[in-house]
Design a protein around this motif. Sequence first.
Motif, PDB file in Angstrom:
ATOM      1  N   TRP A 116       0.934  -1.189   0.136  1.00 36.80           N
ATOM      2  CA  TRP A 116      -0.131  -0.132  -0.128  1.00 36.80           C
ATOM      3  C   TRP A 116       0.961   1.402  -0.344  1.00 36.80           C
ATOM      4  O   TRP A 116       1.714   1.097   0.487  1.00 36.80           O
ATOM      5  CB  TRP A 116      -0.523  -0.138   0.938  1.00 36.80           C
ATOM      6  CG  TRP A 116      -1.557  -1.019   0.967  1.00 36.80           C
ATOM      7  CD1 TRP A 116      -3.091  -1.446   0.328  1.00 36.80           C
ATOM      8  CD2 TRP A 116      -2.354  -1.535   2.309  1.00 36.80           C
ATOM      9  NE1 TRP A 116      -3.707  -2.490   0.829  1.00 36.80           N
ATOM     10  CE2 TRP A 116      -3.352  -2.851   2.181  1.00 36.80           C
ATOM     11  CE3 TRP A 116      -2.495  -1.792   3.851  1.00 36.80           C
ATOM     12  CZ2 TRP A 116      -3.676  -3.502   2.980  1.00 36.80           C
ATOM     13  CZ3 TRP A 116      -1.968  -2.024   4.613  1.00 36.80           C
ATOM     14  CH2 TRP A 116      -3.668  -3.672   4.339  1.00 36.80           C
ATOM     15  N   THR A 117       0.156   2.088  -0.515  1.00 38.95           N
ATOM     16  CA  THR A 117       0.669   3.575  -0.739  1.00 38.95           C
ATOM     17  C   THR A 117      -0.713   4.606  -0.181  1.00 38.95           C
ATOM     18  O   THR A 117      -1.301   4.439  -0.178  1.00 38.95           O
ATOM     19  CB  THR A 117       1.121   3.753  -2.016  1.00 38.95           C
ATOM     20  OG1 THR A 117       0.212   4.321  -2.823  1.00 38.95           O
ATOM     21  CG2 THR A 117       2.939   3.176  -2.612  1.00 38.95           C
ATOM     22  N   ASP A 130      -3.055   4.714  -2.977  1.00 40.66           N
ATOM     23  CA  ASP A 130      -3.856   3.934  -2.250  1.00 40.66           C
ATOM     24  C   ASP A 130      -5.302   3.719  -1.636  1.00 40.66           C
ATOM     25  O   ASP A 130      -5.906   4.102  -1.506  1.00 40.66           O
ATOM     26  CB  ASP A 130      -4.257   3.066  -2.455  1.00 40.66           C
ATOM     27  CG  ASP A 130      -2.313   1.806  -3.106  1.00 40.66           C
ATOM     28  OD1 ASP A 130      -2.981   2.363  -4.553  1.00 40.66           O
ATOM     29  OD2 ASP A 130      -1.181   1.848  -2.700  1.00 40.66           O
ATOM     30  N   ASP A 186      -8.188   5.223  -0.207  1.00 46.83           N
ATOM     31  CA  ASP A 186      -9.441   6.948  -0.406  1.00 46.83           C
ATOM     32  C   ASP A 186     -10.238   7.795   0.917  1.00 46.83           C
ATOM     33  O   ASP A 186     -10.983   7.139   1.331  1.00 46.83           O
ATOM     34  CB  ASP A 186     -10.692   5.932  -1.471  1.00 46.83           C
ATOM     35  CG  ASP A 186     -11.947   6.790  -1.822  1.00 46.83           C
ATOM     36  OD1 ASP A 186     -11.988   8.097  -1.398  1.00 46.83           O
ATOM     37  OD2 ASP A 186     -12.919   6.090  -1.965  1.00 46.83           O
TER      38      ASP A 186
END
Length: 269
Positions: free
Chosen positions: A80-81, A84, A86
């Motif tokens: 994950w970054t 990613d 929301d």
Amino acid sequence: MSTSPMQVSEARRFQQLRGHLSYLKLNDAAEALNRVLDQARTERMSLTAALERLLEIEVEATEARKLAARERFACLPEPWTLADFDFAAQPGVDEKLIRDLATLRFLDDASNVLFVGPPGVGKTMLSVALGRAAVDAGHRVYFTTAAELAAKCHKAALEGRWKTCMRFFAGPKLLIIDELGYLPLPEDGASALFQVINQRHLKSSTILTTNVGIADWAGAFGDATVAAAMLDRLLHRAAVAGIDGPSYRLRGHQNQADAMRKGVNARVS
């Protein structure tokens, strides 16, 4: 067909140059030497430009190896970054705070980050994203759960490796401790966690995710004194992100289900 002395000399010089690069362990530059020389001849590059290109290849390969090593050491559970995440789907997150943390200035100050909130709101995802950013920036990062940390410390104590274990957890520029409070810690778990946090205090940064509100730590970890001391170290220089929005994880599963349902309906129609 005979070979001129000049051609022999150039061939020997090429092999010597490649040998020098290999001896200096510039293996990627050695492998690229022939290609760079051909490029220099075709594009009429200057000697300086050709040499710069050759060393650039070696530097890029070295950086790639170092990044791969940092990634392996970090043990991040997902790739994950921050891109990613929301933020619109999780209004409980202070986006301005997270964006500021993503600059990694908190690492320079040896500050800590606490993500507090119920399961599924995005605490782990945000901590991993910050860890990923730190890895990409060249820092040593290590991810573990609170339960895993306690188990490793307990095993090290039984095997006479306590000091080695403490040095290991003291080493990373950023230590991420996930899921504190999700599982009961063993009898000596809270004490081990405190000692890890204590030795990192004002020296390096820790990100901690927990479902236990700060006011409830004393009861949750069984030892009010240890809990208070732990909080004292963590909060001395820290950013606290309380997340009280809807379950980010369930929202993601629902979006996937909706997308699949729409796809099925589109095929049927």
